[in-house]
Motif scaffolding. Structure first.
Motif, short mmCIF file in Angstrom:
data_model
loop_
_atom_site.label_atom_id
_atom_site.label_comp_id
_atom_site.label_asym_id
_atom_site.label_seq_id
_atom_site.Cartn_x
_atom_site.Cartn_y
_atom_site.Cartn_z
N GLU A 1 -28.17 -15.62 -43.59
CA GLU A 1 -26.74 -15.07 -43.81
C GLU A 1 -25.87 -15.95 -43.32
N GLU A 2 -26.00 -17.12 -42.98
CA GLU A 2 -25.29 -18.33 -42.49
C GLU A 2 -24.22 -17.82 -41.17
N PHE A 3 -24.87 -16.97 -40.46
CA PHE A 3 -24.05 -16.34 -39.35
C PHE A 3 -24.02 -17.34 -38.15
N ALA A 4 -25.47 -17.83 -37.95
CA ALA A 4 -25.75 -18.75 -36.91
C ALA A 4 -24.93 -19.98 -37.01
N VAL B 1 -42.51 -8.75 -26.55
CA VAL B 1 -41.98 -8.20 -27.63
C VAL B 1 -40.58 -8.84 -28.00
N LEU B 2 -39.81 -8.89 -27.10
CA LEU B 2 -38.58 -8.92 -27.33
C LEU B 2 -38.17 -10.56 -27.92
N PRO B 3 -39.07 -11.56 -27.45
CA PRO B 3 -38.73 -12.75 -28.09
C PRO B 3 -39.14 -13.00 -29.69
N ILE B 4 -40.24 -12.07 -29.91
CA ILE B 4 -40.47 -11.87 -31.19
C ILE B 4 -39.55 -11.21 -32.10
N LEU B 5 -38.86 -10.24 -31.75
CA LEU B 5 -37.77 -9.56 -32.40
C LEU B 5 -36.67 -10.51 -32.56
N ALA B 6 -36.68 -11.29 -31.43
CA ALA B 6 -35.23 -11.96 -31.19
C ALA B 6 -35.56 -13.21 -32.60
N VAL B 7 -36.83 -13.75 -32.91
CA VAL B 7 -37.23 -14.66 -34.05
C VAL B 7 -36.54 -14.29 -35.14
N PHE B 8 -36.84 -12.78 -35.42
CA PHE B 8 -36.51 -12.29 -36.83
C PHE B 8 -35.11 -12.09 -36.91
N ILE B 9 -34.37 -11.67 -35.72
CA ILE B 9 -32.91 -11.75 -35.87
C ILE B 9 -32.31 -13.20 -36.15
N ALA B 10 -32.76 -14.00 -35.53
CA ALA B 10 -32.38 -15.28 -35.53
C ALA B 10 -32.51 -15.91 -37.17
N MET B 11 -33.49 -15.51 -37.66
CA MET B 11 -33.88 -15.83 -39.04
C MET B 11 -33.03 -15.34 -40.01
N ARG B 12 -32.73 -13.92 -39.66
CA ARG B 12 -31.58 -13.15 -40.49
C ARG B 12 -30.16 -13.76 -40.45
N GLN B 13 -29.82 -14.35 -39.25
CA GLN B 13 -28.43 -14.96 -39.02
C GLN B 13 -28.48 -16.20 -39.66
N LEU B 14 -29.64 -16.95 -39.79
CA LEU B 14 -29.58 -18.25 -40.53
C LEU B 14 -29.45 -17.91 -42.16
#
Length: 202
Positions: free
Chosen positions: A47-50, A32-45
């Protein structure tokens, strides 16, 4: 080697062992954690945070660890498609363990059983005819696996692999948390750890 293969043919093909609840819960987090991480990473992209550093660390860890699976666990350890020097073998074994796809002996055994019974329900550990969820992820939660003594006698007595396989959990923690954190803090854990695990697994 030939004698070992003859003895191996007398071993049962599968091992059945009940997985403890704690193990299944931990496995659930790994799924589950890697799946959640993908959503967080997409949000960062979005919002131009990544940053480019995050993406480069993702690519820089994904490529060698994916090669540890495809070239190491699959082509070399399972199918013995080529010969390698000892130090290259060890590097590929470590990279394969860092993929969080299980211990070397189990990976090789499960894959060879899969080749023997490709997609046959009840025989192939991850047959699609046993359902999408089961074939993709669910099969790792049940207490059924291929017997390494039957399917992996060609590597069971390799002292390097025996030693490395014992420390699978250590390599898993280094792979997901320690190395990514040292590279880029918690952003490293997100991108070079969890998102990378998602891409290697799926």
């Amino acid at each position: 080697m030939a004698a070992a293969r003859v003895v191996a043919q007398t071993q049962p093909e599968m091992i059945f062992e009940e997985k403890p609840l704690a193990y299944r819960v931990l496995l659930g987090f790994v799924v589950v954690l890697p799946i959640l991480a993908v959503f967080i990473a997409m949000r960062q992209l979005w919002e131009e945070f990544a940053t480019w550093k995050d993406v480069l660390l993702l690519v820089g860890t994904y490529i060698p660890i994916a090669l540890g699976v495809t070239v190491g666990l699959h082509r070399y350890f399972t199918h013995q498609s080529f010969k390698l020097r000892r130090e290259v073998k060890i590097i590929l074994a470590v990279l394969g363990l860092m993929s969080l796809q299980g211990r070397i002996f189990d990976w090789v055994s499960d894959h060879l059983l899969h080749h023997k019974y490709s997609d046959k329900p009840g025989k192939d550990l991850h047959s699609p005819f046993d359902g999408f969820w089961h074939s993709h992820t669910g099969w790792i939660f049940i207490g059924r696996r291929a017997n390494p003594e039957r399917f992996a006698p060609h590597i069971l007595n390799d002292p390097d692999l025996v030693f490395l396989d014992k420390y699978y959990s250590v390599f898993a923690v280094i792979s997901v948390f320690v190395l990514p954190y040292l590279l880029n803090g918690w952003q490293g854990v997100l991108w070079a750890g969890l998102v990378r695990i998602f891409l290697v697994h799926h």
